[in-house]
Design a protein around this motif. Structure first.
Motif, PDB file in Angstrom:
ATOM      1  N   ILE A  88       0.838  -1.204   0.000  1.00 21.77           N
ATOM      2  CA  ILE A  88       0.000   0.000   0.000  1.00 21.77           C
ATOM      3  C   ILE A  88       0.869   1.249   0.000  1.00 21.77           C
ATOM      4  N   LYS A  89       1.901   1.262   0.825  1.00 22.09           N
ATOM      5  CA  LYS A  89       2.812   2.404   0.871  1.00 22.09           C
ATOM      6  C   LYS A  89       3.533   2.583  -0.466  1.00 22.09           C
ATOM      7  N   GLY A  90       3.923   1.472  -1.081  1.00 23.74           N
ATOM      8  CA  GLY A  90       4.581   1.552  -2.374  1.00 23.74           C
ATOM      9  C   GLY A  90       3.684   2.182  -3.422  1.00 23.74           C
ATOM     10  N   LEU A  91       2.420   1.773  -3.437  1.00 24.79           N
ATOM     11  CA  LEU A  91       1.464   2.333  -4.390  1.00 24.79           C
ATOM     12  C   LEU A  91       1.251   3.825  -4.144  1.00 24.79           C
ATOM     13  N   ALA A  92       1.143   4.200  -2.878  1.00 28.94           N
ATOM     14  CA  ALA A  92       0.967   5.622  -2.543  1.00 28.94           C
ATOM     15  C   ALA A  92       2.201   6.431  -2.919  1.00 28.94           C
ATOM     16  N   ASN A  93       3.383   5.895  -2.664  1.00 32.00           N
ATOM     17  CA  ASN A  93       4.618   6.593  -3.024  1.00 32.00           C
ATOM     18  C   ASN A  93       4.779   6.721  -4.531  1.00 32.00           C
ATOM     19  N   LEU A  94       4.331   5.703  -5.265  1.00 35.63           N
ATOM     20  CA  LEU A  94       4.333   5.785  -6.722  1.00 35.63           C
ATOM     21  C   LEU A  94       3.503   6.978  -7.184  1.00 35.63           C
TER      22      LEU A  94
ATOM     23  N   PRO B 251     -10.311   5.508  10.979  1.00 40.15           N
ATOM     24  CA  PRO B 251      -9.782   6.439   9.976  1.00 40.15           C
ATOM     25  C   PRO B 251      -8.921   5.727   8.938  1.00 40.15           C
ATOM     26  N   ILE B 252      -8.618   6.432   7.871  1.00 39.29           N
ATOM     27  CA  ILE B 252      -7.666   5.919   6.879  1.00 39.29           C
ATOM     28  C   ILE B 252      -6.327   5.671   7.557  1.00 39.29           C
ATOM     29  N   MET B 253      -5.692   4.562   7.227  1.00 35.59           N
ATOM     30  CA  MET B 253      -4.434   4.194   7.872  1.00 35.59           C
ATOM     31  C   MET B 253      -3.389   5.297   7.674  1.00 35.59           C
ATOM     32  N   PRO B 254      -2.631   5.615   8.725  1.00 34.23           N
ATOM     33  CA  PRO B 254      -1.686   6.729   8.646  1.00 34.23           C
ATOM     34  C   PRO B 254      -0.604   6.528   7.599  1.00 34.23           C
ATOM     35  N   GLU B 255      -0.314   5.296   7.241  1.00 35.21           N
ATOM     36  CA  GLU B 255       0.693   5.052   6.210  1.00 35.21           C
ATOM     37  C   GLU B 255       0.298   5.691   4.884  1.00 35.21           C
ATOM     38  N   ILE B 256      -1.008   5.850   4.655  1.00 30.86           N
ATOM     39  CA  ILE B 256      -1.481   6.517   3.441  1.00 30.86           C
ATOM     40  C   ILE B 256      -1.484   8.032   3.616  1.00 30.86           C
ATOM     41  N   THR B 257      -2.084   8.515   4.708  1.00 24.49           N
ATOM     42  CA  THR B 257      -2.176   9.965   4.895  1.00 24.49           C
ATOM     43  C   THR B 257      -0.805  10.614   5.081  1.00 24.49           C
TER      44      THR B 257
ATOM     45  N   SER C  23      -4.632  -4.623  -1.529  1.00 23.98           N
ATOM     46  CA  SER C  23      -5.967  -4.843  -0.994  1.00 23.98           C
ATOM     47  C   SER C  23      -5.891  -6.088  -0.116  1.00 23.98           C
ATOM     48  N   GLY C  24      -6.924  -6.362   0.655  1.00 27.67           N
ATOM     49  CA  GLY C  24      -6.878  -7.533   1.521  1.00 27.67           C
ATOM     50  C   GLY C  24      -8.265  -7.990   1.913  1.00 27.67           C
ATOM     51  N   THR C  25      -8.357  -9.260   2.335  1.00 26.69           N
ATOM     52  CA  THR C  25      -9.653  -9.799   2.731  1.00 26.69           C
ATOM     53  C   THR C  25      -9.455 -10.995   3.670  1.00 26.69           C
ATOM     54  N   TRP C  26     -10.524 -11.753   3.894  1.00 23.18           N
ATOM     55  CA  TRP C  26     -10.536 -12.759   4.944  1.00 23.18           C
ATOM     56  C   TRP C  26      -9.544 -13.892   4.717  1.00 23.18           C
ATOM     57  N   ASN C  27      -9.498 -14.418   3.493  1.00 23.17           N
ATOM     58  CA  ASN C  27      -8.611 -15.547   3.209  1.00 23.17           C
ATOM     59  C   ASN C  27      -8.401 -15.652   1.708  1.00 23.17           C
ATOM     60  N   SER C  28      -7.539 -16.560   1.280  1.00 24.58           N
ATOM     61  CA  SER C  28      -7.184 -16.663  -0.134  1.00 24.58           C
ATOM     62  C   SER C  28      -8.354 -17.128  -0.999  1.00 24.58           C
ATOM     63  N   THR C  29      -9.269 -17.922  -0.423  1.00 27.64           N
ATOM     64  CA  THR C  29     -10.440 -18.363  -1.180  1.00 27.64           C
ATOM     65  C   THR C  29     -11.303 -17.173  -1.581  1.00 27.64           C
TER      66      THR C  29
END
Length: 207
Positions: free
Chosen positions: A40-46, A67-73, A139-145
């Protein structure tokens, strides 16, 4: 060449980050949390490096979603579209108008969680003629399925499934481009590509 075969550039794309909120991160079990955060940080830095228009949105951030994660803001600033109830961000007029205002038809999109916050607006945007790149490793979610099910449904609808590093490489296009070295540095900062990048810098400095 139409918008679906045209490659990503800093001039034809907009980044949409959807619901990367501190309370929702507990739902993300399909990727290592540290790895996902670095992606996520890489995408934001891009986006910051190439001055890419960016739309960040949060769902009811005053509630348990947080709130939005501080790594983004910390990277992109605090301009956030706060939705009051729409699960599908594309149904938020403010969010949709922010995308439309850029005049760009390619949307680089990531969201928490993959099968809701990312999948629904990605499919909706494609239905209206946009070319959507769903960045599943930011992005992320509950599991790989759940991830696999979301990826299948998105591709069936015409969404392009992507990773943040492939988006970066496509946008860089050439190491000799204006942002080539800087983008390589971002990739090195957030992935194990750092060893390749260090070798590149060493060779370049010896010329």
């Amino acid at each position: 060449m139409n918008k679906f075969s045209e490659t990503l550039t800093k001039d034809n794309s907009v980044l949409a980050l959807i619901d990367h909120q501190t309370g929702l991160l507990v739902s993300c079990r399909d990727l290592d949390p540290h790895l996902m955060t670095e992606n996520i940080k890489g995408l934001a830095n891009l986006a910051k490096a190439v001055n890419l228009p960016t739309v960040v949105t949060a769902s009811m951030p005053e509630g348990p979603n947080g709130p939005i994660m501080p790594e983004i803001t910390n990277i992109l600033g605090n301009e956030i579209i706060e939705r009051e109830g729409e699960i599908n961000a594309w149904k938020s007029l403010e969010f949709k108008r922010a995308i439309e205002a850029t005049g760009r038809k390619k949307i680089i999109m990531a969201g928490i969680v993959t099968d809701v916050c990312l999948m629904f607006p990605a499919i909706s945007a494609v239905a209206e003629g946009y070319d959507v790149y769903a960045v599943v490793d930011a992005s992320g979610t509950w599991n790989s399925t759940v991830t696999q099910a979301a990826m299948h449904r998105m591709t069936q609808a015409g969404v392009k499934v992507a990773t943040w590093s492939s988006v970066l490489a496509e946008m860089m296009d050439d190491w000799r481009s204006d942002h080539g070295t800087e983008l390589g540095g971002i990739l090195a900062q957030h992935t194990t590509y750092r060893w390749v990048y260090n070798s590149y810098l060493t060779a370049a400095n010896q010329k």
